[in-house]
Design an enzyme around this catalytic site. Structure first.
Site, PDB file in Angstrom:
ATOM      1  N   SER A  74       0.821  -0.976  -0.064  1.00  0.00           N
ATOM      2  CA  SER A  74       0.144   0.032  -0.126  1.00  0.00           C
ATOM      3  C   SER A  74       0.979   1.081   0.108  1.00  0.00           C
ATOM      4  O   SER A  74       1.700   1.463  -0.898  1.00  0.00           O
ATOM      5  CB  SER A  74      -1.057  -0.102   1.215  1.00  0.00           C
ATOM      6  OG  SER A  74      -1.951   0.690   1.004  1.00  0.00           O
ATOM      7  N   ASP A 111      -5.760  -3.130  -2.772  1.00  0.00           N
ATOM      8  CA  ASP A 111      -4.707  -3.043  -1.640  1.00  0.00           C
ATOM      9  C   ASP A 111      -4.203  -4.267  -1.034  1.00  0.00           C
ATOM     10  O   ASP A 111      -4.874  -5.063  -0.674  1.00  0.00           O
ATOM     11  CB  ASP A 111      -5.307  -2.042  -0.660  1.00  0.00           C
ATOM     12  CG  ASP A 111      -4.349  -1.265   0.226  1.00  0.00           C
ATOM     13  OD1 ASP A 111      -3.584  -1.918   0.868  1.00  0.00           O
ATOM     14  OD2 ASP A 111      -4.470  -0.242   0.145  1.00  0.00           O
TER      15      ASP A 111
END
Length: 284
Positions: free
Chosen positions: A38, A164
């Site tokens: 991320s 993500d």
């Protein structure tokens, strides 16, 4: 000794990782391997492209510009956000602002050409599995790793779709050890030690569920490394400047504390490295 930097996810809290990197690089600790998830993928990609103290100025400038304008990451007028949510049914914000920033910072960089080995984690939708980008263009991999569910659309790379990386591996300590790291520095954003409260709202249920999953995996990997691989030197660096306020519904857009978090975490990490007598890379 093989030194790995493991950079976890955490949205705008990723600013604390800049303070950690500054303290590490000033002490002469440099990575042989960088793993990012991320926002940690973005920070990590920049470090892997320039593993010198110079990259800290670049990262600090990036994060301060984000602080000055939240539009850099997640930004739209409310009406446009509502219209997009109703139209797509999947996300609130356009990925375009973040993509522009990522491409401006990384350009056409490729994994194969970086001076330090980099791996980036994302969650594959079609395979319902953890995916590690290790080859090809870096920018699309970072976008895939940072495609926060509900906020940004799934990212498409080579015909596959990703969300993500924090969904599957938010702080990839185990991956570093699997790849042969003998000294690991974990750059996490400060949530792992904060007590969780019983959720009172629907959005809190989702957040608490995610936190339980990510913390459980990280704690389990720490236990496994300590028990089965005691020869691995593992340092979980201290994050500062975060609090329970960062768990609010709109905290993902609050960039007001960026500079404070960088400086506070730098001081804490510098003290930690001195206390634990961490040696520079290449020294005994």
């Amino acid at each position: 000794m093989t030194t790995a930097f493991v950079l976890g996810g955490g949205g705008v809290l990723g600013a604390v990782e800049v303070g950690m990197l500054r303290a590490l690089l000033e002490r002469g600790v440099t990575p042989d391997l960088v793993l990012g998830t991320s926002v940690g993928a973005l920070n990590g990609a920049l470090v892997a492209s320039d593993p010198t103290p110079d990259v800290v100025d670049r990262l600090t400038s990036l994060w301060r510009s984000v602080a000055e304008s939240g539009e850099e990451l997640y930004g739209d007028r409310r009406l446009r956000t509502l219209r997009r949510a109703l139209t797509t049914g999947t996300h609130l914000y356009s990925a375009a602002p973040l993509r522009r920033r990522v491409e401006a910072e990384l350009g056409g960089a490729r994994f194969e050409d970086l001076p330090v080995r980099l791996e980036v984690c994302a969650a594959s939708i079609e395979r319902a599995a953890e995916h590690w980008f290790t080859r090809g263009p870096v920018a699309p991999a970072v976008m895939a790793s940072a495609a926060v569910p509900g906020l940004l659309p799934p990212a498409e790379v080579d015909g596959q779709h990703y969300l993500d990386g924090g969904i599957v591996n938010s702080i990839p300590l185990g991956r570093a050890v699997e790849l042969g790291a003998t000294r690991v520095f974990v750059l996490q954003v400060g949530r792992v030690d904060r007590p969780l409260a019983v959720p009172q709202r629907p959005w809190q249920v989702a957040r608490v569920a995610f936190e339980i999953a990510r913390r459980h995996r990280f704690a389990r990997e720490l236990e496994l490394v300590a028990g089965a691989r005691p020869e691995v030197e593992c340092h979980v660096l201290p994050a500062r400047g975060t609090s329970a306020r960062d768990d609010s519904l709109t905290a993902f857009r609050d960039t007001s504390g960026v500079t404070r978090r960088i400086e506070a975490t730098y001081d804490a990490t510098r003290a930690y490295l001195a206390e634990h007598d961490v040696a520079a890379t290449g020294t005994s």
